[in-house]
Scaffold this active site. Structure first.
Site, PDB file in Angstrom:
ATOM      1  N   HIS A 264       1.129  -1.404  -0.091  1.00 40.43           N
ATOM      2  CA  HIS A 264       0.013  -0.024   0.017  1.00 40.43           C
ATOM      3  C   HIS A 264       0.424   0.899  -0.241  1.00 40.43           C
ATOM      4  CE1 HIS A 264      -3.631   2.701   0.814  1.00 40.43           C
ATOM      5  NE2 HIS A 264      -3.139   3.127   1.819  1.00 40.43           N
ATOM      6  N   GLU A 265       1.810   1.427   1.052  1.00 37.28           N
ATOM      7  CA  GLU A 265       2.157   2.291   0.716  1.00 37.28           C
ATOM      8  C   GLU A 265       3.867   2.407   0.348  1.00 37.28           C
ATOM      9  OE1 GLU A 265       1.403   4.416   3.114  1.00 37.28           O
ATOM     10  OE2 GLU A 265      -0.177   3.105   4.442  1.00 37.28           O
ATOM     11  N   HIS A 268       1.268   4.219  -2.780  1.00 38.08           N
ATOM     12  CA  HIS A 268       1.682   5.900  -2.444  1.00 38.08           C
ATOM     13  C   HIS A 268       3.389   6.413  -3.087  1.00 38.08           C
ATOM     14  CE1 HIS A 268      -1.744   6.644  -0.297  1.00 38.08           C
ATOM     15  NE2 HIS A 268      -1.337   6.040   0.202  1.00 38.08           N
ATOM     16  N   GLU A 294      -4.845   7.250  -2.950  1.00 38.62           N
ATOM     17  CA  GLU A 294      -5.375   6.268  -2.776  1.00 38.62           C
ATOM     18  C   GLU A 294      -5.337   5.447  -3.737  1.00 38.62           C
ATOM     19  OE1 GLU A 294      -4.803   6.197   0.952  1.00 38.62           O
ATOM     20  OE2 GLU A 294      -5.809   4.310   1.169  1.00 38.62           O
TER      21      GLU A 294
HETATM   22 ZN    ZN Z   1      -3.334   5.001   1.817  1.00 39.22          ZN
END
Ligand code: ZN
Length: 501
Positions: A264-265, A268, A294
């Site tokens: 997830h990170e 980003h 996101e």
């Molecule tokens: Zn996030």
């Protein structure tokens, strides 16, 4: 480039540096700072926040901006300079509405509040956090009244994270999603026991750290311009496009949390590392909005990371890192376990089906708190009642209920809906990428993530924050944001996994 635009750029670069300095302090606060540092750190962050705000809202900035606008009037409206000036005008007009004293007070209060929240969560003691939350909401209401709004006070907050998005649009999206998500969750619950149990074992943290670091690198995360650390609430932060850091968290008896937090990170971080070099230190740099950001994290975490193709790539790596736990595991078993759907208490650990119900609950409660329809003292009870209504479960304590998220302690009201917008956009981008990249899934099976990353670089990252979020969505997918891609994705994937009609 003309004189005033150049001068404006120089001033904005300095203001940007100040913001990044505050970011380093923030990163340290979340990773390595001892708890005793909280009081002094809140003063330090408040000082820089005040200096940034003063410098940005100063008459000198306003004068430069007005002159730059006059120069930009003769430029192509979609040129970098014209867009930069336009974006700055928007943030300047917004910033001057907030008194410097309020901006500083908000920064100090929310820094302290995060520390109070962390202790209250550890002890599952909502009463210890309630006065601080009350104060945060009071300041948020003051900010809203300074910013102003047309229809809904929540619009003023939402707009900070998702430029141009209206509360009514978010409400409409949730109205469409809500029955669909509740029905799908119930249909799956009736099929419980489908071989989707978590793969258990002992997973030493050093091994998880090594594995997740490698997974991030394989996706294309550049460690010469980044690093991974551990934090209780994982996040990604950048101090330039060449220093974009991620954090993750691990449990010894569980492997999925660390792996998916890292994916997830990393999503980003790839977006920020892909911000065009020529936009650095200008109002055009970096991700355009929280929702589009996101979409990047969720695309890599879910559309890629929870696909069967990714499981084919991941399984041998898991077997190498944790031979005991994964020796007899098949791809099918792994695929089912990473896509297990069950109503659960913790949003960040929720599956793709139930996740947006967690967001809906927060969106509703925020609006009720903001308007005063809901009192802080009643929040835990209302939270629990709505968990029961949407997910059929009641949190056993506030740590696993109303105290789980950092957002309200950090003053982030209006942020939660961007998670759902990101999920919808991730599915829409995925559909588009699949049409654009032949054999995308075969690439993923082989651990070749470059074709997808290059497509995202060209169609999303390359725009930095030059255009509005809705413009980026149109440019990348050829259509406005729609929830159809997401609902179809859920129906197809989980319908097959759980044998639904
Ligand atoms: Zn996030």
């Amino acid at each position: 480039m003309s004189e005033s635009i150049r001068a404006l750029k120089e001033r904005m670069a300095e203001i940007g540096h100040l913001g990044r300095i505050a970011g380093v302090l923030e990163w340290d606060l979340q990773t390595y700072m001892p708890p005793g540092g909280a009081a002094a750190r809140s003063e330090q962050i408040a000082l820089i926040s005040r200096m940034t705000h003063e410098m940005f809202t100063a008459e000198e900035t306003g004068d430069l901006l007005a002159k730059a606008e006059a120069e930009a009037a003769s430029l192509d409206g979609d040129s970098d300079e014209a867009r930069m000036v336009r974006n700055l005008r928007r943030s300047f007009d917004r910033a001057v509405k907030i008194p410097t004293s309020l901006a500083a007070e908000f920064a100090r209060q929310t820094t302290l509040s995060q520390e109070i929240w962390a202790r209250a969560r550890a002890e599952s003691d909502f009463a210890a956090f309630a006065p601080s939350l009350e104060r945060n909401l009071e300041l948020v209401r003051q900010i809203v009244s300074h910013l102003g709004y047309e229809n809904d006070p929540y619009d003023a907050l939402l707009d900070q994270y998702e430029k141009g998005m209206k509360t009514a649009e978010v409400s409409a999206i949730f109205e469409t999603l809500k029955p669909h998500l509740i029905d799908l969750t119930r249909a799956i619950a009736e099929r419980a026991g489908s071989g989707d149990e978590p793969i258990t074992g002992h997973f030493p943290i050093a091994d998880q750290n090594a594995l997740t670091s490698r997974l991030a690198a394989d996706l294309g995360y550049d460690y010469t311009r980044g690093r991974q650390d551990q934090a209780p609430h994982p996040f990604c932060i950048n101090f330039s496009r060449d220093d974009v850091r991620i954090t993750t968290r691990f449990k010894e008896d569980e492997w999925m949390m660390g792996v998916y937090a890292t994916l997830h990170e990393t999503g980003h971080a790839l977006y920020e590392q892909g911000s065009p070099a020529e936009y650095e230190n200008t109002a055009l740099a970096g991700g355009v909005s929280s929702g589009v950001h996101e979409s990047q994290s969720r695309l890599w975490e879910n559309l890629v990371g929870r696909s069967r193709a990714y499981c084919i790539y991941l399984l041998p790596r898991l077997q190498e890192a944790f031979p005991e736990a994964f020796s007899g595991v098949t791809v099918d078993r792994l695929y089912r376990s990473v896509n297990r759907v069950r109503p659960s208490f913790i949003r960040v650990e929720a599956d793709e089906v139930t996740y947006n119900l967690h967001i809906l609950l927060r969106f509703e409660l925020e609006r009720e708190l903001l308007s005063g329809r809901l009192r802080v003292a009643d929040l835990p009870a209302v939270w629990n009642a709505r968990m029961e209504e949407y997910l059929g479960i009641t949190p056993p304590d506030d740590r696993r209920g109303v105290l789980q998220d950092i957002h309200w302690s950090a003053g982030l009201v209006g942020y939660f809906p961007t998670y759902t917008l990101g999920n919808l956009l991730a599915a829409q981008l995925w559909d588009t990428a699949q049409r654009a990249i032949p054999d995308l899934e075969a690439h993923i099976e082989r651990g070749e993530f470059a074709p997808l990353l290059e497509w995202l670089r060209a169609n999303v990252h390359a725009y930095g924050s030059k255009f509005e979020p809705n413009e980026v969505i149109r440019k990348a997918t050829g259509a406005p944001l729609s929830s159809e891609h997401f609902t179809r994705y859920l129906q197809t994937k989980f319908g097959a996994l759980y044998g639904l009609a």
